[in-house]
Design an enzyme around this catalytic site. Sequence first.
Site, PDB file in Angstrom:
ATOM      1  N   TYR A   1      50.484  22.097   6.270  1.00  0.00           N
ATOM      2  CA  TYR A   1      50.443  21.741   7.694  1.00  0.00           C
ATOM      3  C   TYR A   1      49.786  22.871   8.496  1.00  0.00           C
ATOM      4  O   TYR A   1      48.914  22.640   9.339  1.00  0.00           O
ATOM      5  CB  TYR A   1      51.864  21.473   8.212  1.00  0.00           C
TER       6      TYR A   1
ATOM      7  N   ASP B   1      54.177  20.514  17.645  1.00  0.00           N
ATOM      8  CA  ASP B   1      53.695  20.522  16.255  1.00  0.00           C
ATOM      9  C   ASP B   1      53.963  21.841  15.521  1.00  0.00           C
ATOM     10  O   ASP B   1      53.946  21.894  14.281  1.00  0.00           O
ATOM     11  CB  ASP B   1      52.184  20.277  16.228  1.00  0.00           C
TER      12      ASP B   1
ATOM     13  N   ASP C   1      50.487  10.583  18.188  1.00  0.00           N
ATOM     14  CA  ASP C   1      51.648  10.458  17.306  1.00  0.00           C
ATOM     15  C   ASP C   1      52.936  10.800  18.054  1.00  0.00           C
ATOM     16  O   ASP C   1      54.030  10.493  17.585  1.00  0.00           O
ATOM     17  CB  ASP C   1      51.502  11.309  16.029  1.00  0.00           C
TER      18      ASP C   1
ATOM     19  N   HIS D   1      53.616  17.252  24.051  1.00  0.00           N
ATOM     20  CA  HIS D   1      52.296  17.177  23.401  1.00  0.00           C
ATOM     21  C   HIS D   1      51.802  15.739  23.521  1.00  0.00           C
ATOM     22  O   HIS D   1      52.504  14.805  23.145  1.00  0.00           O
ATOM     23  CB  HIS D   1      52.456  17.603  21.941  1.00  0.00           C
TER      24      HIS D   1
ATOM     25  N   HIS E   1      48.565  22.874  19.359  1.00  0.00           N
ATOM     26  CA  HIS E   1      47.168  22.970  19.013  1.00  0.00           C
ATOM     27  C   HIS E   1      46.262  22.165  19.951  1.00  0.00           C
ATOM     28  O   HIS E   1      45.059  22.020  19.658  1.00  0.00           O
ATOM     29  CB  HIS E   1      46.953  22.523  17.559  1.00  0.00           C
TER      30      HIS E   1
ATOM     31  N   HIS F   1      57.394  17.241  13.731  1.00  0.00           N
ATOM     32  CA  HIS F   1      57.239  16.612  12.411  1.00  0.00           C
ATOM     33  C   HIS F   1      58.124  17.340  11.407  1.00  0.00           C
ATOM     34  O   HIS F   1      58.234  18.570  11.443  1.00  0.00           O
ATOM     35  CB  HIS F   1      55.795  16.735  11.891  1.00  0.00           C
TER      36      HIS F   1
ATOM     37  N   GLU G   1      49.241  14.203  22.027  1.00  0.00           N
ATOM     38  CA  GLU G   1      48.563  13.498  20.927  1.00  0.00           C
ATOM     39  C   GLU G   1      49.347  12.225  20.616  1.00  0.00           C
ATOM     40  O   GLU G   1      50.564  12.181  20.751  1.00  0.00           O
ATOM     41  CB  GLU G   1      48.427  14.408  19.700  1.00  0.00           C
TER      42      GLU G   1
ATOM     43  N   HIS H   1      44.219  11.841  10.361  1.00  0.00           N
ATOM     44  CA  HIS H   1      42.857  12.213  10.771  1.00  0.00           C
ATOM     45  C   HIS H   1      42.181  13.167   9.787  1.00  0.00           C
ATOM     46  O   HIS H   1      41.712  14.242  10.125  1.00  0.00           O
ATOM     47  CB  HIS H   1      42.774  12.677  12.237  1.00  0.00           C
TER      48      HIS H   1
HETATM   49 FE1  FEO Z   1      49.141  17.196  17.416  1.00  0.00          FE
HETATM   50 FE2  FEO Z   1      51.704  15.785  15.770  1.00  0.00          FE
HETATM   51  O1  FEO Z   1      50.267  15.815  16.934  1.00  0.00           O
END
Ligand code: FEO
Length: 397
Positions: free
Chosen positions: A193, A167, A86, A82, A148, A226, A84, A28
């Site tokens: 990051y 994250d 991903d 989370h 986040h 990640h 999101e 993104h």
């Molecule tokens: Fe906020 Fe890795 O997604």
Amino acid sequence: MNESFQAVKISEHVYWVGAIDRGIRDFHGYSIDQGTTYNAYLVLGEKVALIDTVKASFKDELLARVASVVDPSRIDYVVSNHAEMDHSGCLPAIVEAVKPEKVFASVMGVKILAEHFDVPAPLVAVKDGGSLSLRNLTLSFTETRMLHWPDSMFSYVREDGVLFSNDVFGMHLASSQRFGDEVGSWEYQAAKYYANILMPMSGLVTKLLAKMAGMDMDLRIVAPDHGPIWRKDLTEIFSLYSGWAARKPSNRALVVYDTMWESTAIMARSIASGLEAGGARVKVMPLKSSERSDIATELLDAGALVVGSPTMNNNLLPTVADSLTYLKGLKPKGLIGAAFGSYGWSGESVAQVRDYLTAMGVDMAREDVRVKFVPREADLDQCVALGSSIAAALREL
Ligand code: FEO
């Protein structure tokens, strides 16, 4: 199941069962030159919990890694730290495939997951400080709201001292190694990051670190969503986060610009020479060869941001607008700056750059430099003087 996908044991009861995305280059708007991983974890107690899932297209890789340890149908609970995509993209398909009893998330997580998907299992909200028994193991939960996303939370396996930090403490770095102490140089990717994902929430990061220090945890492993997993020296990543969150501006200046016929580039060089002569460290970032997310990374410790654009069709160049729009969203604090650029007849770009920087909260006390067509000696003297004046302000920080 594809046997080339194996789980990696990270503690007595916990396995990494995520996916490696080596090909992704845009996240993104954040350019990721090293790919990424979507980390998911299997907690193998008497009850079995899956912590987070992965991006939808990597569902089979996740299931294959789970199957290398245990039949996926043995998963009793899924915990979503989370929402999101991903980390939740394949949640409905995983629930369909393994039929867990329940899916747990924070109060906001339950709401946000329900706004994304029809999850075919009961969605159960856990409270900040709440816990879930796996009979011989206990998972406890800490809300990390707005780090986040509104739903974000940490989960912690008390018996193994493993913290699943979503994250936070992560980075985009695809690697065959799973641990930070195995991957070699990772500091730039961790900084990138932080700058591109967490910088706008730096105040909350500082509070979170203080809260973690006071929590009753025997922390041995930090497992983000990640990149590499942290074991051994956890203080290294915590101390980097503490410094980035505090964002103490240094005497470094960034000169960011794009150019049409080199006039704005020549101005950038003169501003840089004034900065250097005044004792500032300077990084010149031409937008023809610099990514917006690398500029954001450089802002982690920069004291000044000077931005240049020529005027084209009554506007600043689209590349400059792109970067400024992106950087404004990241809310870097405590910068001083100025705008500069060349023009042919109408010359709106410099004022437009000033407006962006002002909206970012940059201290714009110095006069901008605006030059018609091609800079002459007097114009370049003005550029050098601008650089010197910013260097002088940086010396006083
Ligand atoms: Fe906020 Fe890795 O997604």
